[in-house]
Design a protein around this motif. Structure first.
Motif, PDB file in Angstrom:
ATOM      1  N   GLY A 219      60.525 -31.040  30.409  1.00  0.00           N
ATOM      2  CA  GLY A 219      59.951 -32.381  30.458  1.00  0.00           C
ATOM      3  C   GLY A 219      61.027 -33.437  30.309  1.00  0.00           C
ATOM      4  O   GLY A 219      62.119 -33.173  29.800  1.00  0.00           O
ATOM      5  N   SER A 220      60.709 -34.651  30.742  1.00  0.00           N
ATOM      6  CA  SER A 220      61.627 -35.775  30.629  1.00  0.00           C
ATOM      7  C   SER A 220      60.972 -36.872  29.794  1.00  0.00           C
ATOM      8  O   SER A 220      60.377 -36.595  28.750  1.00  0.00           O
ATOM      9  N   ILE A 221      61.055 -38.097  30.256  1.00  0.00           N
ATOM     10  CA  ILE A 221      60.517 -39.261  29.550  1.00  0.00           C
ATOM     11  C   ILE A 221      59.815 -40.161  30.554  1.00  0.00           C
ATOM     12  O   ILE A 221      60.286 -40.353  31.669  1.00  0.00           O
ATOM     13  N   GLY A 222      58.658 -40.692  30.161  1.00  0.00           N
ATOM     14  CA  GLY A 222      57.970 -41.674  30.981  1.00  0.00           C
ATOM     15  C   GLY A 222      56.751 -41.132  31.700  1.00  0.00           C
ATOM     16  O   GLY A 222      56.544 -39.924  31.804  1.00  0.00           O
TER      17      GLY A 222
ATOM     18  N   MET B 247      50.974 -43.488  34.176  1.00  0.00           N
ATOM     19  CA  MET B 247      49.683 -43.882  33.618  1.00  0.00           C
ATOM     20  C   MET B 247      49.889 -44.284  32.160  1.00  0.00           C
ATOM     21  O   MET B 247      50.950 -44.029  31.574  1.00  0.00           O
ATOM     22  N   THR B 248      48.863 -44.897  31.583  1.00  0.00           N
ATOM     23  CA  THR B 248      48.940 -45.354  30.194  1.00  0.00           C
ATOM     24  C   THR B 248      47.737 -44.831  29.420  1.00  0.00           C
ATOM     25  O   THR B 248      47.011 -45.601  28.785  1.00  0.00           O
ATOM     26  N   CYS B 249      47.537 -43.529  29.467  1.00  0.00           N
ATOM     27  CA  CYS B 249      46.339 -42.927  28.875  1.00  0.00           C
ATOM     28  C   CYS B 249      46.288 -43.154  27.370  1.00  0.00           C
ATOM     29  O   CYS B 249      47.228 -42.805  26.637  1.00  0.00           O
ATOM     30  N   ARG B 250      45.185 -43.703  26.934  1.00  0.00           N
ATOM     31  CA  ARG B 250      45.024 -44.023  25.512  1.00  0.00           C
ATOM     32  C   ARG B 250      44.949 -42.776  24.644  1.00  0.00           C
ATOM     33  O   ARG B 250      45.185 -42.843  23.436  1.00  0.00           O
TER      34      ARG B 250
ATOM     35  N   ALA C  83      54.794 -39.585  22.643  1.00  0.00           N
ATOM     36  CA  ALA C  83      56.129 -39.781  22.089  1.00  0.00           C
ATOM     37  C   ALA C  83      57.205 -39.697  23.162  1.00  0.00           C
ATOM     38  O   ALA C  83      58.289 -40.266  23.007  1.00  0.00           O
ATOM     39  N   ILE C  84      56.926 -38.986  24.267  1.00  0.00           N
ATOM     40  CA  ILE C  84      57.886 -38.955  25.372  1.00  0.00           C
ATOM     41  C   ILE C  84      57.359 -39.679  26.607  1.00  0.00           C
ATOM     42  O   ILE C  84      58.144 -40.181  27.405  1.00  0.00           O
ATOM     43  N   SER C  85      56.047 -39.753  26.759  1.00  0.00           N
ATOM     44  CA  SER C  85      55.504 -40.343  27.992  1.00  0.00           C
ATOM     45  C   SER C  85      55.457 -41.864  27.951  1.00  0.00           C
ATOM     46  O   SER C  85      55.514 -42.514  29.003  1.00  0.00           O
ATOM     47  N   MET C  86      55.359 -42.435  26.774  1.00  0.00           N
ATOM     48  CA  MET C  86      55.182 -43.876  26.669  1.00  0.00           C
ATOM     49  C   MET C  86      56.477 -44.641  26.386  1.00  0.00           C
ATOM     50  O   MET C  86      56.481 -45.864  26.329  1.00  0.00           O
ATOM     51  N   LEU C  87      57.579 -43.922  26.197  1.00  0.00           N
ATOM     52  CA  LEU C  87      58.826 -44.587  25.864  1.00  0.00           C
ATOM     53  C   LEU C  87      59.725 -44.695  27.082  1.00  0.00           C
ATOM     54  O   LEU C  87      59.823 -43.758  27.874  1.00  0.00           O
ATOM     55  N   PRO C  88      60.403 -45.832  27.239  1.00  0.00           N
ATOM     56  CA  PRO C  88      61.339 -45.965  28.357  1.00  0.00           C
ATOM     57  C   PRO C  88      62.591 -45.139  28.128  1.00  0.00           C
ATOM     58  O   PRO C  88      62.917 -44.766  26.997  1.00  0.00           O
ATOM     59  N   SER C  89      63.308 -44.861  29.216  1.00  0.00           N
ATOM     60  CA  SER C  89      64.560 -44.119  29.119  1.00  0.00           C
ATOM     61  C   SER C  89      65.525 -44.839  28.179  1.00  0.00           C
ATOM     62  O   SER C  89      65.666 -46.053  28.212  1.00  0.00           O
ATOM     63  N   GLY C  90      66.170 -44.058  27.308  1.00  0.00           N
ATOM     64  CA  GLY C  90      67.108 -44.637  26.355  1.00  0.00           C
ATOM     65  C   GLY C  90      66.512 -44.849  24.985  1.00  0.00           C
ATOM     66  O   GLY C  90      67.238 -45.042  24.008  1.00  0.00           O
TER      67      GLY C  90
ATOM     68  N   PHE D 291      38.790 -32.249  23.913  1.00  0.00           N
ATOM     69  CA  PHE D 291      39.602 -33.373  23.459  1.00  0.00           C
ATOM     70  C   PHE D 291      39.855 -33.251  21.965  1.00  0.00           C
ATOM     71  O   PHE D 291      38.994 -32.816  21.202  1.00  0.00           O
ATOM     72  N   HIS D 292      41.072 -33.640  21.539  1.00  0.00           N
ATOM     73  CA  HIS D 292      41.321 -33.827  20.113  1.00  0.00           C
ATOM     74  C   HIS D 292      41.886 -35.227  19.895  1.00  0.00           C
ATOM     75  O   HIS D 292      42.597 -35.761  20.762  1.00  0.00           O
ATOM     76  N   PRO D 293      41.588 -35.871  18.782  1.00  0.00           N
ATOM     77  CA  PRO D 293      42.009 -37.253  18.548  1.00  0.00           C
ATOM     78  C   PRO D 293      43.523 -37.399  18.586  1.00  0.00           C
ATOM     79  O   PRO D 293      44.254 -36.609  17.980  1.00  0.00           O
ATOM     80  N   ASP D 294      44.014 -38.415  19.312  1.00  0.00           N
ATOM     81  CA  ASP D 294      45.456 -38.622  19.414  1.00  0.00           C
ATOM     82  C   ASP D 294      45.739 -40.031  19.916  1.00  0.00           C
ATOM     83  O   ASP D 294      44.855 -40.713  20.454  1.00  0.00           O
ATOM     84  N   ASN D 295      46.976 -40.461  19.729  1.00  0.00           N
ATOM     85  CA  ASN D 295      47.492 -41.728  20.231  1.00  0.00           C
ATOM     86  C   ASN D 295      46.582 -42.896  19.826  1.00  0.00           C
ATOM     87  O   ASN D 295      46.411 -43.149  18.637  1.00  0.00           O
ATOM     88  N   GLU D 296      45.960 -43.581  20.767  1.00  0.00           N
ATOM     89  CA  GLU D 296      45.121 -44.738  20.458  1.00  0.00           C
ATOM     90  C   GLU D 296      43.643 -44.375  20.313  1.00  0.00           C
ATOM     91  O   GLU D 296      42.812 -45.269  20.157  1.00  0.00           O
ATOM     92  N   MET D 297      43.331 -43.069  20.357  1.00  0.00           N
ATOM     93  CA  MET D 297      41.925 -42.657  20.282  1.00  0.00           C
ATOM     94  C   MET D 297      41.707 -41.680  19.131  1.00  0.00           C
ATOM     95  O   MET D 297      41.015 -40.672  19.254  1.00  0.00           O
ATOM     96  N   THR D 298      42.291 -42.006  17.989  1.00  0.00           N
ATOM     97  CA  THR D 298      42.129 -41.149  16.812  1.00  0.00           C
ATOM     98  C   THR D 298      40.752 -41.312  16.165  1.00  0.00           C
ATOM     99  O   THR D 298      40.394 -40.542  15.271  1.00  0.00           O
TER     100      THR D 298
END
Length: 298
Positions: free
Chosen positions: A36-39, A42-45, A51-58, A207-214
């Motif tokens: 996997g990489s970063i980014g 989509m912006t799934c809540r 921790a890796i999908s929502m952060l920009p490179s760097g 589904f399990h609670p995570d990110n913005e949908m805890t």
């Protein structure tokens, strides 16, 4: 000139069971080298890998690996299948292409949300052996509200990948109160049966609670089992449940004669009655890939 700053930046590496992708009909019981990489696009809540999908490179620690280095790492782990997963792989389009070029004999898997333009998707299809594509809900309102995308774009990608001969399986994460109505589940299953094939495997996952949908509860086991019943009532041949242990709901049965051909308990897989990708008893094709290469019944 556009520059892909995430090119070659690896955030995650692991040797995974194929069933973890989840892919139940692509080399069942096998393993793959997951990267996997970063980014993400989509912006799934509810993203569990935010921790890796929502952060920009760097902004997240990563290690550069050239395409050749990554292919060699895969081989050193004794694997001939590489899975681009964890974050959205289509934003790594150029890197995936170059890894495949560095070792053309590697089988490529994409675990993707399906949000990609047609031209690069068709190019990815030409080098991909299998895809697990998320269909995250079956209303545009859900996609806009929860994912920041549109349903029609994803469905078009699924149809293209299927038409290009890539082995596909679909995952539908069932979120209580958001995309779990029986009518929506039935519409989704009917679409799979009518626009793709009744033999395309579908995975209904808890589904399990995570990110913005805890604040949203776990999906009841009874709900995903009911989704499986609906899928089978719509004529789908292979419907599974995920993120829970159940009796036989993750086993593969031949739609022709009813024989259990693959049994599963978590990631423990037992091949019981297969002849290549066909039922070992009646010979019915099971839309299953058993070895390197593309197409059913290999």
């Amino acid at each position: 000139m556009l520059v892909a700053y995430s090119y070659g930046k690896v955030s995650s590496l692991c040797v995974d069971p194929m069933e973890k992708k989840p892919l139940f009909h692509f080399r069942p019981g096998g393993r793959c080298f997951s990267v996997g990489s970063i980014g993400c696009n989509m912006t799934c809540r509810h993203c569990q890998n935010y921790a890796i999908s929502m952060l920009p490179s760097g902004k997240k620690r990563s290690t550069y690996k050239s395409p050749k280095e990554l292919a060699e790492m895969c081989r050193r782990e004794g694997q001939d299948v590489i899975a681009f997963t964890y974050n959205e792989p289509v934003i790594w389009y150029e890197y995936i292409r170059d890894v495949k070029a560095a070792d053309p004999d590697l089988s490529v898997i994409l675990v993707t949300n399906g949000l990609v333009c047609e031209e690069p998707l068709r190019r990815l299809c030409s080098i991909s052996d299998a895809m697990n594509i998320d269909v995250k809900g079956f209303t545009d309102e859900f996609y806009v509200r929860v994912c920041g995308a549109h349903l029609a774009d994803v469905l078009k990608s699924v149809e293209i990948a299927f038409s290009e001969g890539v082995h596909i399986e679909l995952t539908y994460l069932v979120i209580p109160g958001f995309n779990d109505s029986e009518s929506e589940i039935r519409e989704f299953c009917t679409w799979v049966a009518e626009r793709l094939s009744k033999d395309v495997p579908v995975h209904f996952t808890r589904f399990h609670p995570d990110n913005e949908m805890t604040d949203v509860q776990w999906t009841p086991v009874e709900t995903v089992l009911r989704c499986r019943e609906i899928g089978m009532s719509c004529g789908l041949s292979f419907v599974y449940v995920g993120n829970t242990l159940t009796d036989e709901a993750d086993d593969t049965f031949c739609p022709g004669c009813g024989t259990k051909v693959v049994s599963r308990l978590g990631y423990l897989v037992d091949i019981e009655s297969l002849d290549g990708g066909k039922c070992g008893k009646c010979g019915r094709d099971l839309y299953m890939v058993r070895r390197a290469g593309r197409g059913p019944s290999l």
